[in-house]
Design a protein around this motif. Sequence first.
Motif, PDB file in Angstrom:
ATOM      1  N   SER A   1       0.738  -1.223   0.093  1.00  0.00           N
ATOM      2  CA  SER A   1       0.020   0.023  -0.156  1.00  0.00           C
ATOM      3  C   SER A   1       0.824   1.375  -0.011  1.00  0.00           C
ATOM      4  CB  SER A   1      -1.029  -0.144   1.244  1.00  0.00           C
ATOM      5  OG  SER A   1      -1.724  -1.141   1.202  1.00  0.00           O
ATOM      6  N   ARG A   2       1.853   1.079   0.700  1.00  0.00           N
ATOM      7  CA  ARG A   2       2.895   2.574   0.937  1.00  0.00           C
ATOM      8  C   ARG A   2       3.459   2.664  -0.518  1.00  0.00           C
ATOM      9  NH1 ARG A   2       3.445   4.310   6.036  1.00  0.00           N
ATOM     10  NH2 ARG A   2       2.717   2.924   7.669  1.00  0.00           N
ATOM     11  N   ASP A   3       3.995   1.516  -1.282  1.00  0.00           N
ATOM     12  CA  ASP A   3       4.436   1.583  -2.529  1.00  0.00           C
ATOM     13  C   ASP A   3       3.625   2.250  -3.596  1.00  0.00           C
ATOM     14  OD1 ASP A   3       6.724   0.306  -1.445  1.00  0.00           O
ATOM     15  OD2 ASP A   3       6.348  -1.552  -2.185  1.00  0.00           O
ATOM     16  N   LYS A   4       2.221   1.968  -3.401  1.00  0.00           N
ATOM     17  CA  LYS A   4       1.053   2.331  -4.328  1.00  0.00           C
ATOM     18  C   LYS A   4       0.901   3.737  -3.933  1.00  0.00           C
ATOM     19  CE  LYS A   4      -0.974  -2.016  -5.731  1.00  0.00           C
ATOM     20  NZ  LYS A   4      -2.142  -2.837  -5.945  1.00  0.00           N
ATOM     21  N   GLY A   5       1.279   4.373  -2.881  1.00  0.00           N
ATOM     22  CA  GLY A   5       1.108   5.648  -2.608  1.00  0.00           C
ATOM     23  C   GLY A   5      -0.199   5.995  -1.711  1.00  0.00           C
ATOM     24  N   TYR A   6      -0.799   4.900  -1.201  1.00  0.00           N
ATOM     25  CA  TYR A   6      -2.063   4.912  -0.170  1.00  0.00           C
ATOM     26  C   TYR A   6      -1.689   5.654   1.139  1.00  0.00           C
ATOM     27  CZ  TYR A   6      -4.466   1.783  -3.175  1.00  0.00           C
ATOM     28  OH  TYR A   6      -5.281   1.197  -4.351  1.00  0.00           O
ATOM     29  N   ARG A   7      -2.727   5.915   1.887  1.00  0.00           N
ATOM     30  CA  ARG A   7      -2.582   6.595   3.194  1.00  0.00           C
ATOM     31  C   ARG A   7      -2.669   5.249   4.006  1.00  0.00           C
ATOM     32  NH1 ARG A   7      -7.114  11.054   2.890  1.00  0.00           N
ATOM     33  NH2 ARG A   7      -7.900   9.378   1.103  1.00  0.00           N
ATOM     34  N   VAL A   8      -1.594   4.991   4.685  1.00  0.00           N
ATOM     35  CA  VAL A   8      -1.549   3.837   5.763  1.00  0.00           C
ATOM     36  C   VAL A   8      -1.449   4.263   7.230  1.00  0.00           C
ATOM     37  CG1 VAL A   8      -0.287   1.870   6.310  1.00  0.00           C
ATOM     38  CG2 VAL A   8      -0.424   2.496   3.796  1.00  0.00           C
ATOM     39  N   VAL A   9      -2.302   3.536   7.822  1.00  0.00           N
ATOM     40  CA  VAL A   9      -2.366   3.757   9.469  1.00  0.00           C
ATOM     41  C   VAL A   9      -2.154   2.311   9.901  1.00  0.00           C
ATOM     42  CG1 VAL A   9      -3.864   4.210  11.471  1.00  0.00           C
ATOM     43  CG2 VAL A   9      -4.169   5.657   9.395  1.00  0.00           C
ATOM     44  N   ASN A  10      -0.860   2.117  10.764  1.00  0.00           N
ATOM     45  CA  ASN A  10      -0.571   1.214  11.536  1.00  0.00           C
ATOM     46  C   ASN A  10      -1.360   0.939  12.646  1.00  0.00           C
ATOM     47  OD1 ASN A  10       2.636   1.272  10.206  1.00  0.00           O
ATOM     48  ND2 ASN A  10       1.127   0.200   9.477  1.00  0.00           N
ATOM     49  N   ALA A  11      -1.795  -0.275  12.984  1.00  0.00           N
ATOM     50  CA  ALA A  11      -2.615  -0.754  14.104  1.00  0.00           C
ATOM     51  C   ALA A  11      -1.505  -1.480  15.059  1.00  0.00           C
ATOM     52  CB  ALA A  11      -3.954  -1.328  13.877  1.00  0.00           C
ATOM     53  N   ASP A  12      -1.927  -1.717  16.188  1.00  0.00           N
ATOM     54  CA  ASP A  12      -1.053  -2.202  17.214  1.00  0.00           C
ATOM     55  C   ASP A  12      -1.304  -3.962  16.820  1.00  0.00           C
ATOM     56  OD1 ASP A  12       0.093  -3.809  19.582  1.00  0.00           O
ATOM     57  OD2 ASP A  12      -0.907  -2.513  20.824  1.00  0.00           O
ATOM     58  N   PRO A  13      -0.287  -4.425  16.336  1.00  0.00           N
ATOM     59  CA  PRO A  13      -0.389  -5.951  16.055  1.00  0.00           C
ATOM     60  C   PRO A  13      -0.283  -7.014  17.073  1.00  0.00           C
ATOM     61  CG  PRO A  13       2.004  -5.125  16.145  1.00  0.00           C
ATOM     62  CD  PRO A  13       1.173  -3.975  16.178  1.00  0.00           C
TER      63      PRO A  13
END
Length: 413
Positions: free
Chosen positions: A40-52
């Motif tokens: 997703s980051r490579d495609k330019g999306y906005r990414v929100v990371n959650a607690d794994p």
Amino acid sequence: TVETDSQRRAYEQAFSDAGIDPASRIVVVTDPGSPLDKESRDKGYRVVNADPNVGGRYSALTAFGLVPSGLAGVDIEALLDEADSVADLLAADDDANPGLRLGAAMGGTDPLRDKLVLVDDGSGIVGFADWAEQLIAESTGKNGTGVLPVVAGGDDDPEVKWPADDITVARLVASDSDDDEPSRDAASEVRVGGALGAQLLLWEVATAVAGRLLDINPFDQPDVESAKKAARELLDQGTGSAAAAAATDGAVEIRALGGDGSWLGDAQTVPAALDALFAQLDESRGYVAVMAYLDRLGDADLAQCRVPLARRTERPVTFGWGPRFLHSTGQFHKGGPAVGVYLQVTAAPKEDLAIPGRDFTFGDFIASQAGGDAAVLADHGRPVLQLHLTDHDAGLAQLREALSSSTPEGGRG
């Protein structure tokens, strides 16, 4: 998961076909370092990371729940303030801790009342019981034990009006309710109220407590994974791999799996097949699960069969839309006590949709999920009645008539 990836692919294609950059309309919430994160980051999306470290069903108050809620207009600050207002209380090692008390009511009764009937009694929180259903069933249903949540529609539902000895009724009341008197009908009843944020945290804590009392791990879901594996195997085999029907009644194909292998007998009609299935029901501890792989909006009224089935069998009945329930009561079906009987309803989609970049459609995928789940249930010795609608409208009319009957074929009550 394959589900999430398939949905993403479909939306990306739809936006692209409409001349819209998908990255301008899609927000991705995922674990840090996951394949979806990198892609997703490579495609330019906005990414929100959650607690794994927080499992999906416990993640309502993490980024997985908060980001879509915020985008939908929820006051996230107020929601978190509600949860924070009870955090210290729920962390206290004290008899007054409502998380400990609710957890004890769920998993600490002796003998165990392993059916928890959730009924809204003025809470004002639409859909909360459906959320709690997944949390409780997927967390506790394993190692041959667990608590089966049953979402009831109101006080007139049989499980609430005439609760059996293995039922606890959980009433979801308004946050300002001061009525602590239990119902005259229920031998075991709890009343739970509070603001949404506080309730989310309360039920998560209580479910973990119930898991400890049941001596199981409330944070894994081994039988959800087994159904996923079986679905993948069926996808590889192709959609034409289903076994021949034992009988065909009008627009409904009848198949029987699991149990002792011969429980269907000579049933040739839908009513007779239902009779045969319900004859396998444990009269003191059993339950009926209806699993419908249909359109939960277009076919919504099918869920109304739950109440007449509960009257007919005099046992708790759950109704789940597939494939949603696989991540909810599906874990309990396979990992919980072997006392259930299972009715699976499928149909060919009226309109199928290809999954870009895949050699199967959404219809193929859902069919494999249904077949995989039934196969795993059968492997666990559970009796499964599969009813496949060869003509959606005609078959559904047949099914509604058969399920709405309050007595078995032949008039036995």
